[in-house]
Design a protein around this motif. Structure first.
Motif, PDB file in Angstrom:
ATOM      1  N   THR A   1       0.805  -1.231   0.013  1.00  0.00           N
ATOM      2  CA  THR A   1       0.014   0.062  -0.048  1.00  0.00           C
ATOM      3  C   THR A   1       0.878   1.213  -0.125  1.00  0.00           C
ATOM      4  O   THR A   1       0.716   2.168  -0.710  1.00  0.00           O
ATOM      5  CB  THR A   1      -0.816  -0.042   1.330  1.00  0.00           C
TER       6      THR A   1
ATOM      7  N   ASN B   1       1.648   3.859  -3.185  1.00  0.00           N
ATOM      8  CA  ASN B   1       1.361   5.062  -3.307  1.00  0.00           C
ATOM      9  C   ASN B   1       2.490   6.096  -3.548  1.00  0.00           C
ATOM     10  O   ASN B   1       2.275   7.231  -3.842  1.00  0.00           O
ATOM     11  CB  ASN B   1       0.795   5.501  -1.878  1.00  0.00           C
TER      12      ASN B   1
ATOM     13  N   GLN C   1      -1.201  12.261  -2.190  1.00  0.00           N
ATOM     14  CA  GLN C   1      -1.547  10.893  -2.746  1.00  0.00           C
ATOM     15  C   GLN C   1      -2.460   9.917  -1.738  1.00  0.00           C
ATOM     16  O   GLN C   1      -3.082   9.336  -1.927  1.00  0.00           O
ATOM     17  CB  GLN C   1      -0.244  10.109  -3.285  1.00  0.00           C
ATOM     18  N   LEU C   2      -1.729   9.688  -0.490  1.00  0.00           N
ATOM     19  CA  LEU C   2      -2.287   8.973   0.631  1.00  0.00           C
ATOM     20  C   LEU C   2      -3.637   9.449   0.923  1.00  0.00           C
ATOM     21  O   LEU C   2      -4.611   8.758   1.028  1.00  0.00           O
ATOM     22  CB  LEU C   2      -1.413   9.027   1.958  1.00  0.00           C
TER      23      LEU C   2
ATOM     24  N   PHE D   1      -5.887   8.013  -1.721  1.00  0.00           N
ATOM     25  CA  PHE D   1      -6.117   7.160  -1.557  1.00  0.00           C
ATOM     26  C   PHE D   1      -7.197   6.539  -0.567  1.00  0.00           C
ATOM     27  O   PHE D   1      -7.621   5.593  -0.714  1.00  0.00           O
ATOM     28  CB  PHE D   1      -4.765   6.308  -1.590  1.00  0.00           C
TER      29      PHE D   1
ATOM     30  N   GLU E   1      -7.673  -0.599  -5.277  1.00  0.00           N
ATOM     31  CA  GLU E   1      -7.135   0.749  -5.607  1.00  0.00           C
ATOM     32  C   GLU E   1      -5.552   0.767  -5.751  1.00  0.00           C
ATOM     33  O   GLU E   1      -5.066   1.298  -6.567  1.00  0.00           O
ATOM     34  CB  GLU E   1      -7.299   1.705  -4.278  1.00  0.00           C
TER      35      GLU E   1
ATOM     36  N   LEU F   1      -3.890   2.030  -9.504  1.00  0.00           N
ATOM     37  CA  LEU F   1      -2.668   2.620  -9.262  1.00  0.00           C
ATOM     38  C   LEU F   1      -1.470   2.263 -10.042  1.00  0.00           C
ATOM     39  O   LEU F   1      -0.899   2.939 -10.787  1.00  0.00           O
ATOM     40  CB  LEU F   1      -2.074   2.982  -7.750  1.00  0.00           C
TER      41      LEU F   1
END
Length: 729
Positions: free
Chosen positions: A370, A374, A496-497, A500, A521, A525
């Motif tokens: 994750t 990201n 970005q996080l 997300f 997700e 990405l």
């Protein structure tokens, strides 16, 4: 050899290593001795004050004036007990350096004398002149007020008898005029955004901390030789100089035995660093002759950045004690490695979890994927901005040459991680526990144990490489303030996080399980952003063509690269994260263009002076000597024999005339180009004019001066040569 060169080279060769007497106590006994750290706070502050201050630091909360008064009194007593007589607010203006104004601990006592005082007001806030520092038009000459304010998260320290208090620096109207203010904003932004995502895996997480471990590369040059090179003194790099016959091609300097003079300098520097609380750990020879590296243990990013700025100042002072000068320019010598400041960056939770480290459970590995994916998406979306964050007039000489990464931002993951990303599209949550991220390598030798392989190799041509549990931003220049890169990177990742997290929560609100929402997700990405990943040779022409096809930013002109700060994408991202307002971005770009112009302008002036007042006269004198010799030889050997005898000298005379003619012509053209550029009102267009017109003329002038260096009598040449500068005796 000219009399000046003979004198300075002889002086340089006479220098001996200065012995450094190591302290009798162990390192831990004097580490942080000059720092008002928590141990000193506990000793000098009332218990209630100490506890309130620590709580404010850990919770990132402001302190009251009453608390500030109590802290100031204890800090003053500690400083005076340790020999300090002055204090200063120590801040980071937009010069890539630091600034300080010293005041004594004195006030009138009303009886004709003075008393030693230091109030909370003086500790918390002061007023430097904001118009005298680079500000990009935010402050006018008649609007001089600015404020510095104490950063309680970075401890005060004593340097050269002065109590230094780390501070931010802002304008009267609130805009940041420094690097620390936006860095703290970016770190707060990534803390908030990353904490939200980390809580999906561990609800007990309260904060995410950004960590930085910098690797400071530098050159050492003998002080006498440095002083004999006006270009080094005034610009930090050699504007001319032919390569030495031997430089780094034998690869014998890297990790080689450290010269005794340098080792004495390194021991002295390490001692000073430890006293200032800088956890210097590693030192070694770098690739190029006279090039070295210092690296500390990683720290929280804001503190690490303060320590890097401090160590650069301390390095210069310690070097002088050892008859050295430190060169922090990214490319002080042509044809050999330049110096970078690799920024090893990572994120970790307040519960001790490294977010870029793979684990042993499906949840651990899903968390790992994750966060690295990201980061990949943030770098993809803002690759032009990240390049702009590390670009400068000095770093432009280094990028893409002699092992430095190219001026195209890409990510290196290595075969193991890249293979996992390739398979992620069809991976179930349960299968994430079987990810093979480490291996073993047997050497087949009984006395050698099996080697544990990291989950990635290294790629020295990658500007942004994953190295096992962190990312190494290798494109940062050696003279830069790390904050520039860390602001852009942490802000981009925070943005970005945040996006997300919002998308994952939407999927969960629609009924998806957490693991399924995360994987969906992450796969999206990967599909849209994986073109930023490149594990190959960043120097190849094929990669430049491929990068352009992938839509990555391939601009190489520094003034045009700065445009990325003002793109709608960057303005929107910085606005959402609260790091920069549009006004602040515009002002900073004005400063960047102005600083680029000024640095090239200084170099052009120095080069013109050296060319016309040093090189041409010496070349003319040597040419006259040859002409006189030709005349005498023809008198001695008339006819065909004489013509044959003088043919070599005649050829040399002609070549010298050719090179001098071009040097004179190009110097005149460079001066006219500079004058034309100076008439341009726009800082951006002026910088572009310097890049497009002045820099090429400088390169041409250098080429022909370097050719003359090989032709003119060595005894006449006025400047120390590379073979003299690059090898410490």
């Amino acid at each position: 050899m000219s009399s000046l060169r003979f004198k300075v080279v002889e002086e340089a060769s006479d220098h001996k290593a200065i012995p450094v007497e190591a302290p009798s106590e162990r390192t831990e006994a004097y580490f942080g001795k000059a720092v008002f750290n928590r141990k000193k706070m506990y000793e000098y502050l009332p218990k209630e004050t100490y506890e309130a201050l620590i709580t404010a630091i850990e919770d990132k909360q402001p302190i009251s004036r009453k608390l500030a008064d109590s802290v100031a009194e204890g800090m003053k007593r500690w400083a005076i007990d340790n020999g300090a007589r002055h204090y200063t607010h120590w801040f980071h203006p937009l010069t890539d350096g630091t600034a300080e104004k010293h005041d004594a601990f004195i006030e009138h006592d009303g009886k004709g004398g003075v008393v030693e005082e230091f109030s909370g007001k003086l500790l918390v806030q002061q007023e430097p002149d904001a118009s005298s520092f680079p500000n990009g038009g935010i402050r006018n000459t008649f609007e001089a007020r600015g404020y510095s304010a104490w950063d309680i998260s970075s401890p005060a320290f004593i340097l050269n008898g002065t109590l230094c208090i780390p501070t931010i620096f802002v304008s009267y109207t609130g805009e940041s005029l420094d690097y620390k203010t936006p860095l703290l904003r970016a770190l707060n932004a990534v803390d908030r955004a990353a904490t939200d995502v980390a809580r999906l895996f561990d609800p007990k997480v309260q904060h995410v901390i950004s960590y930085l471990g910098w690797e400071q590369e530098y050159f050492l040059v003998d002080e006498a030789l440095f002083s004999a090179r006006p270009d080094l003194v005034l610009t930090g790099r050699t504007l001319m100089g032919h390569e030495s016959a031997k430089n780094q091609q034998l690869e014998d300097h890297y990790f080689g035995a450290i010269p005794s003079r340098v080792e004495a300098f390194m021991r002295d520097l390490e001692l000073e660093a430890h006293r200032l609380g800088i956890p210097a750990k590693t030192c070694h020879n770098e690739v190029a002759p006279n090039q070295f590296e210092l690296a500390p243990i990683y720290e929280e990013t804001n503190l690490a950045n303060d320590h890097n700025l401090l160590i650069m100042k301390v390095m210069a002072e310690v070097a002088r004690r050892h008859n050295f000068c430190v060169l922090l320019h990214e490319k002080p010598f042509s044809g050999i490695n330049g110096s970078g400041k690799h920024n090893n960056w990572s994120l970790g939770t307040d519960r001790g979890t490294q977010l870029f480290a793979p684990g042993k459970t499906p949840q651990d590995n899903l968390r790992f994927l994750t966060f690295i994916i990201n980061v990949m998406a943030a770098v993809y979306n803002h690759n032009a901005l990240l390049k702009a964050s590390i670009m400068s007039a000095t770093n432009a000489h280094r990028l893409g040459a002699n092992e430095a990464p190219p001026a195209i931002i890409s990510i290196f993951f290595g075969s193991s991680v890249s293979g996992i990303l390739d398979k992620l599209e069809n991976t179930t949550p349960e299968e994430l526990s079987n990810l093979a991220l480490k291996g073993e390598l047997s050497m087949g030798l009984a006395q050698i144990p099996e080697l544990l392989l990291d989950n990635t190799d290294r790629n020295r041509t990658s500007p942004f490489a994953f190295t096992g549990n962190r990312f190494e931003f290798r494109a940062v220049g050696s003279s830069a303030n790390c904050a520039s890169a860390m602001i852009a990177l942490n802000a981009a990742v925070a943005d970005q996080l945040s996006k997300f997290y919002t998308e994952v929560k939407k999927r969960m609100d629609d009924g998806a399980k957490l693991e399924d929402a995360l994987l969906a997700e992450l796969r999206l990405l990967l599909k849209t952003c994986k073109s930023i990943v490149f594990d190959g040779n960043g120097y190849s022409e094929e990669w430049k063509e491929e990068a352009a096809r992938r839509g990555l930013d391939c601009e190489t002109s520094a003034p045009r690269i700065f445009d990325a700060y003002l793109s709608p994408l960057s303005i929107g991202m910085f606005g959402r994260t609260g790091v920069f307002s549009p006004v602040e971005l515009e002002a900073r770009n004005e400063v960047k263009w102005e600083m680029y112009t000024k640095k090239v302008q200084i170099e052009a002036r120095v080069l013109g002076d050296l060319a016309l007042n040093h090189i041409i006269p010496v070349a003319t004198r040597y040419q006259s000597f040859l002409v006189d010799n030709v005349v005498k030889l023809k008198e001695l050997f008339p006819g065909v024999k004489g013509a044959k005898v003088v043919s070599h000298d005649l050829d040399t005379i002609e070549k010298i005339s050719h090179h001098m003619d071009i040097i004179k012509t190009e110097t005149d053209r460079m001066v006219e180009s500079r004058k034309a550029a100076n008439r341009i009102q726009s800082e951006r267009l002026k910088a572009i004019a310097y890049h497009d017109n002045v820099v090429p003329a400088m390169e041409t002038i250098r080429y022909h001066i370097d050719k003359l260096e090989l032709m003119v009598d060595n005894e006449m040449w006025p400047l120390p040569k590379y073979r003299e500068l690059l090898f410490i005796r």
